[in-house]
Design an enzyme around this catalytic site. Structure first.
Site, PDB file in Angstrom:
ATOM      1  N   LYS A 132      -5.091   2.716  -2.882  1.00  0.00           N
ATOM      2  CA  LYS A 132      -4.731   2.216  -1.826  1.00  0.00           C
ATOM      3  C   LYS A 132      -5.384   2.094  -0.516  1.00  0.00           C
ATOM      4  CE  LYS A 132      -0.369   1.962  -3.417  1.00  0.00           C
ATOM      5  NZ  LYS A 132       0.160   0.565  -4.102  1.00  0.00           N
ATOM      6  N   SER A 143       0.909  -1.197   0.141  1.00  0.00           N
ATOM      7  CA  SER A 143      -0.038  -0.095   0.130  1.00  0.00           C
ATOM      8  C   SER A 143       0.833   1.038   0.236  1.00  0.00           C
ATOM      9  CB  SER A 143      -0.985  -0.068   1.187  1.00  0.00           C
ATOM     10  OG  SER A 143      -1.634   1.171   1.442  1.00  0.00           O
ATOM     11  N   TYR A 170      -4.538   8.138  -5.968  1.00  0.00           N
ATOM     12  CA  TYR A 170      -3.753   7.200  -5.744  1.00  0.00           C
ATOM     13  C   TYR A 170      -4.064   6.702  -4.272  1.00  0.00           C
ATOM     14  CZ  TYR A 170       0.762   5.465  -3.936  1.00  0.00           C
ATOM     15  OH  TYR A 170       1.940   4.564  -3.728  1.00  0.00           O
TER      16      TYR A 170
HETATM   17  P1  NDP Z   1       8.520   1.921  -9.567  1.00  0.00           P
HETATM   18  O1  NDP Z   1       8.019   2.646 -10.434  1.00  0.00           O
HETATM   19  O2  NDP Z   1      10.028   1.751  -9.625  1.00  0.00           O
HETATM   20  O3  NDP Z   1       7.971   0.466  -9.748  1.00  0.00           O
HETATM   21  C1  NDP Z   1       6.743   0.038 -10.131  1.00  0.00           C
HETATM   22  C2  NDP Z   1       6.505  -1.422 -10.622  1.00  0.00           C
HETATM   23  O4  NDP Z   1       5.097  -1.244 -11.061  1.00  0.00           O
HETATM   24  C3  NDP Z   1       7.222  -1.400 -12.112  1.00  0.00           C
HETATM   25  O5  NDP Z   1       7.895  -2.783 -12.033  1.00  0.00           O
HETATM   26  C4  NDP Z   1       5.914  -1.422 -13.026  1.00  0.00           C
HETATM   27  O6  NDP Z   1       6.384  -2.152 -14.092  1.00  0.00           O
HETATM   28  C5  NDP Z   1       5.230  -1.924 -12.327  1.00  0.00           C
HETATM   29  N1  NDP Z   1       3.878  -1.877 -12.954  1.00  0.00           N
HETATM   30  C6  NDP Z   1       3.139  -0.656 -13.038  1.00  0.00           C
HETATM   31  N2  NDP Z   1       1.799  -1.085 -13.664  1.00  0.00           N
HETATM   32  C7  NDP Z   1       1.783  -2.403 -13.834  1.00  0.00           C
HETATM   33  C8  NDP Z   1       0.953  -3.614 -14.382  1.00  0.00           C
HETATM   34  N3  NDP Z   1      -0.309  -2.871 -15.061  1.00  0.00           N
HETATM   35  N4  NDP Z   1       1.360  -4.620 -14.390  1.00  0.00           N
HETATM   36  C9  NDP Z   1       2.544  -5.010 -13.865  1.00  0.00           C
HETATM   37  N5  NDP Z   1       3.371  -4.208 -13.408  1.00  0.00           N
HETATM   38  C10 NDP Z   1       2.972  -2.976 -13.325  1.00  0.00           C
HETATM   39  O7  NDP Z   1       7.948   2.202  -8.341  1.00  0.00           O
HETATM   40  P2  NDP Z   1       8.054   1.596  -6.651  1.00  0.00           P
HETATM   41  O8  NDP Z   1       8.974   0.590  -6.754  1.00  0.00           O
HETATM   42  O9  NDP Z   1       8.043   2.708  -5.889  1.00  0.00           O
HETATM   43  O10 NDP Z   1       6.537   0.937  -6.793  1.00  0.00           O
HETATM   44  C11 NDP Z   1       6.189  -0.231  -6.262  1.00  0.00           C
HETATM   45  C12 NDP Z   1       4.935  -0.331  -5.327  1.00  0.00           C
HETATM   46  O11 NDP Z   1       5.354   0.759  -4.269  1.00  0.00           O
HETATM   47  C13 NDP Z   1       3.938   0.593  -5.811  1.00  0.00           C
HETATM   48  O12 NDP Z   1       2.544  -0.246  -5.650  1.00  0.00           O
HETATM   49  C14 NDP Z   1       3.798   1.948  -5.183  1.00  0.00           C
HETATM   50  O13 NDP Z   1       2.420   2.374  -5.026  1.00  0.00           O
HETATM   51  C15 NDP Z   1       4.232   1.471  -3.763  1.00  0.00           C
HETATM   52  N6  NDP Z   1       4.920   2.734  -3.286  1.00  0.00           N
HETATM   53  C16 NDP Z   1       5.986   3.427  -3.214  1.00  0.00           C
HETATM   54  C17 NDP Z   1       6.772   4.340  -2.569  1.00  0.00           C
HETATM   55  C18 NDP Z   1       7.736   4.850  -2.896  1.00  0.00           C
HETATM   56  O14 NDP Z   1       8.060   5.805  -2.282  1.00  0.00           O
HETATM   57  N7  NDP Z   1       8.672   4.505  -3.920  1.00  0.00           N
HETATM   58  C19 NDP Z   1       5.722   4.825  -1.337  1.00  0.00           C
HETATM   59  C20 NDP Z   1       4.671   4.119  -1.255  1.00  0.00           C
HETATM   60  C21 NDP Z   1       4.181   2.875  -1.832  1.00  0.00           C
HETATM   61  P3  NDP Z   1       6.997  -1.635 -15.659  1.00  0.00           P
HETATM   62  O15 NDP Z   1       8.344  -1.413 -15.495  1.00  0.00           O
HETATM   63  O16 NDP Z   1       6.480  -2.114 -16.673  1.00  0.00           O
HETATM   64  O17 NDP Z   1       6.770   0.009 -15.570  1.00  0.00           O
END
Ligand code: NDP
Length: 280
Positions: A153, A135, A149
């Site tokens: 979540k 989340s 967003y």
């Molecule tokens: P990134 O952008 O680095 O990673 C996001 C990932 O999600 C990528 O691998 C992307 O794939 C994938 N993705 C997006 N849409 C889809 C889809 N339809 N099907 C499959 N994969 C998909 O960001 P984060 O690592 O930060 O994000 C990961 C999670 O962490 C998210 O749910 C985000 O909301 C949550 N989060 C992150 C925070 C932060 O500060 N970083 C804080 C709070 C929560 P692709 O490479 O193809 O784009």
């Protein structure tokens, strides 16, 4: 520690990639899934005998079931399912078109729900496993510009809270993770900015600016997040929610205290809504 199988969505970047590296360094097997499996090449090369790379766009119906089947065919089980795939939207409610809101829900909420439904028969048959839903600190509280967003979540958290009660009798744990700012690509390509309406300059403007400037200045280390999650799911008493980062701990503590203060201040009004016995 016994060898586990971790199934991770969105393993091509950020948190997902870090979770995969953490699991591999602990000796586990990883089902790394992504929309584009070419982006998983580094993980496969890191441990070809312990990594299955499989396509999974969580927004595309049917792909979750195929990925779960492939995971079981290769490794025989799933111990830890991490619903991590997601992205962000910045914009006021009025600035966010319906199609953007629905697309975000398709990935951040309905996508996770479909993966959970696909994996549950396996976890139930094992009578063991953990479902980790990524989340955000925005999954318990929100602020101007993050409505879409947070809505996605909050929905994921509501589903997770009920799910935890439903699957506990099968020996399955559910962990909701609420990270603050971590250094991933979220604020880069994974943040969609809605067209700005000048009426919201003073409320949403700062959030818009923050969403740009936070990129690559975040203090959180995704590998440390992975270690914290592993510790929580291996604990005898796994919490339902795990905040990650000082920013998340501080914000959620303040938010929880505000909720309690409002509840106390309005408790008399709230309970004075019962049908009077005389009118029954
Ligand atoms: P990134 O952008 O680095 O990673 C996001 C990932 O999600 C990528 O691998 C992307 O794939 C994938 N993705 C997006 N849409 C889809 C889809 N339809 N099907 C499959 N994969 C998909 O960001 P984060 O690592 O930060 O994000 C990961 C999670 O962490 C998210 O749910 C985000 O909301 C949550 N989060 C992150 C925070 C932060 O500060 N970083 C804080 C709070 C929560 P692709 O490479 O193809 O784009």
């Amino acid at each position: 520690m016994t060898k586990q199988v971790w199934f991770i969505t969105g393993a091509s970047s950020g948190f997902g990639e870090a979770f995969a590296h953490h699991a591999l360094s602990a000796g586990h097997c990883v089902v790394a899934t992504a929309r584009d499996i070419a982006k998983l090449q580094g993980l496969v090369e890191a441990a070809p005998d312990r990594v299955l790379a499989h396509r999974l766009d969580v927004a595309k119906s049917g792909e979750a079931e195929a990925a779960v089947k492939a995971a079981v065919a290769r490794f025989g089980r799933i111990d830890v399912l991490i619903n991590n795939a997601g992205y962000g939207v910045v914009g006021a409610v009025e600035e966010t078109p319906d199609a953007e809101l629905r697309a975000l829900m398709d990935t951040n909420f309905f996508g996770a729900a479909e993966v959970i439904r696909a994996a549950l028969p396996i976890l139930r048959a094992q009578r063991a496993g953990a479902i980790v839903n990524i989340s955000s600190m925005g999954g318990q509280m929100s602020f101007a510009g993050f409505s879409a967003y947070s809505a996605s979540k909050f929905a994921l958290e509501g589903l997770s809270e009920a799910l935890a009660a439903e699957v506990a009798p099968f020996g399955i744990k559910v962990l909701i993770v609420e990270p603050g700012q971590f250094r991933t690509n979220l604020a880069g390509g994974a943040m969609r900015h809605m067209p700005a309406n000048d009426a919201y300059r003073d409320t949403v403007g700062a959030t818009r600016e923050f969403a740009h400037t936070m990129h690559h200045t975040q203090q959180g280390d995704p590998l440390k997040a992975a270690a914290a999650i592993a510790k929580a799911i291996e604990a005898e008493h796994t919490p339902l929610r795990l905040q990650l980062g000082q920013d998340s701990v501080d914000a959620i503590r303040a938010h929880s205290e505000n909720l309690l203060a409002d509840l106390r201040a309005w408790e008399t009004v709230a309970i004075d809504t019962r049908i009077d016995a005389s009118s029954e």
